[in-house]
Structure formats: C-alpha cells, structure tokens
Design a protein around this motif. Sequence first.
Motif, short mmCIF file in Angstrom:
data_model
loop_
_atom_site.label_atom_id
_atom_site.label_comp_id
_atom_site.label_asym_id
_atom_site.label_seq_id
_atom_site.Cartn_x
_atom_site.Cartn_y
_atom_site.Cartn_z
N LYS A 60 0.83 -1.18 -0.06
CA LYS A 60 -0.01 0.08 0.05
C LYS A 60 0.99 1.25 0.10
N GLU A 61 2.01 1.14 0.81
CA GLU A 61 2.76 2.38 0.84
C GLU A 61 3.68 2.53 -0.65
N ALA A 62 3.50 1.61 -1.56
CA ALA A 62 4.05 1.75 -2.82
C ALA A 62 3.19 2.02 -3.87
N GLY A 63 1.91 2.06 -3.29
CA GLY A 63 0.65 2.48 -4.30
C GLY A 63 0.12 1.11 -5.08
N VAL A 64 0.49 0.15 -4.55
CA VAL A 64 -0.19 -1.25 -4.99
C VAL A 64 -1.49 -1.46 -4.56
N VAL A 65 -2.37 -2.23 -5.64
CA VAL A 65 -3.67 -2.70 -4.97
C VAL A 65 -3.48 -4.02 -4.55
N THR A 66 -4.04 -4.51 -3.28
CA THR A 66 -4.00 -5.66 -2.73
C THR A 66 -5.12 -6.21 -2.91
#
Length: 321
Positions: A164-170
């Motif tokens: 999430k800190e890297a802007g990735v959808v989980t």
Amino acid sequence: MTSKTIDVLCAGLALVNFPIHPVDENVFQHDVNMVSPITMLPGGDAANQAIVISRLGGRAALLSAVGGDSMGDLLLRMMQDRGRNLDVSHVAVVEGQTTGVAAMLIRPDGQRNFCINRGCLLEFGLKHIDMRLLDQTKIVSIGGLMSLPGFDGKGTEKFFRKAKEAGVVTVADTKKDLWNIGLDGIRGTLAYTDYFFPSLEEAQAVSGKGTIEEMAETFLECGASHVGIKLGGKGCYFRDRDQEFCLPAFVCEAIDTTGAGDNFMAGFITGLLNGWDMKTCCRFASAAGAICASALGPNSAVTDMEQVMEFLAEHGEPQRK
C-alpha cells in the motif's frame, strides 16, 4: 502505473499436482481402482492465478518456494510452459528441502479431496521476497492466505502494508484454516487489503457468522475495502461501502472443481487491470471459474481472453438453477 513492468505479483502456494479421476468413497474397498490417465500439473492458489492471469493477457510474476529437488525443477518448467510469458524468476529455491506435492482425488461429480505434503512452502515468508518488486507492480495477490504458517500473520501484514505504501492494489483469498490462525491472525492483513475474497465455507469459519451479509460486514469492519464471497455453484456475493449484489453462477458440467476459485480470482484481477466495474469483474470471474470446472486440472481450461469473452457472449447473464 504505466511504467510498472509487473501487472500482478502472485504470492503464495505453488506445488506439483497429480490429478486422479474418478475416485469414489469405495476407493479403499478395492486393491486396484481403474482411473483416467494420471498426469503431472502445476498447482497451488498463487501458481494457478499467475498462470491464468498470464493467459488472459496480464504480465504476471510468481512469489513462492520450491525445493532444491527434481520436483522443484519440474514445477518451474511446467509453470513457464503453461503460462504466457510468466515470470517465475522470483520463486525461491530452498536447497535441502522438498517441493510441495498434492494428490488430487477427484470424485465423479467434480468435487475433490487432497493428500498434500507442502514441503518447503511451510517455511515460505518475507525472507524469500524482494520488497523492491513492489515498486514495479500494479496489483499484489496472496493466493492462499491462512495456508502458509511462515508467512501468515505479521508477514502478510507487513507485505501488504509495504504494498500500500508503494501504491499497489492488494487482493487476497483464503484456504482452510488448518493452523487455527483465526480472524485475529489476519485482522492486521485485512487492514491493508483492498479486495478480500474467501469462499463461503472459509468466510463462515473465520468470521463465526451465520449469513453472508454478517460475514462481509465482519471483514469490512476489520479494514478490508471490498469483500467478495465465492459461493461455488451458487455464484458470488460482493459488498463494499457503496454497493452490494449477488450474482448466480453459470451453469456448466463440472468435471473437476479444483482451481475454480483460483481461476475466479484470476478473472476478477484481470477485470481490475482493465478498469471494469465490480459487477463486470465478477461476471468475468464467474465465467473463468466455470470454464475451469469443465475440464480436468486447476489451470488447464482457460486459454485466453477471447475464450472467456466468447463464453460470456454465448451464455449472457448467468442463469439461476
């Protein structure tokens, strides 16, 4: 996001499958049981998702572990052969350990039971993951939450927090909770989960609730942004803070339901990559799951995007049985 080189990073289970079909409850009453040809296939939630996502046009990479044995070498080759430019270079090879292997006992109605030795997968965790990959990734999916004792809990929580800190959808789905991790064991992970998609049986066991609405509300309260519940032959349920719906399943002749949920997840994630609305994502996912169940093996049936689109064009809206 256009500069990212990995569409989907699938983390979790990858093992060698031996599908045995058909097997009924009388298997132990006979010295010899005649079955269909027994083959070797790649399997495991994360591997199935990665293979099918790559066939549907996504740039998929796999995070898992194999043993430093002949089975590990074979599994890596099989995954590359079955995927479409699937990146398995980040799979850890654990020397001195065995590769996970599963015998799939498939009943005549397509339902299945497993005899599994997970080998080095029991030790898979953050020590096997290069977190720098997250900067190159659009979506991260954990295939088999609650099935990897070396990764579950604080490991998956940190992994998703960094994502999430890297802007990735989980995205995460689950397996049966064999290690009694429970809701408290995944609560921290759910706080960083955009899309949580357990099966009905798993959702009920983890939440302790009696209705799908209560189950979904429990997971939303834990922090998951969107919750879906796979209902098998009855379809799927979806809920977030803005919408709630239930879609029936497509009718198909079930040959082998192994991996149908993983193909569902691959279809859903493909929808996310394409920017579709949630109902369209779930319909496409249901179609992929139905196609999977119509053939033997967890990643044999879905071949490409055109196949699933043709299935949808032929079947239209799912019909209730």
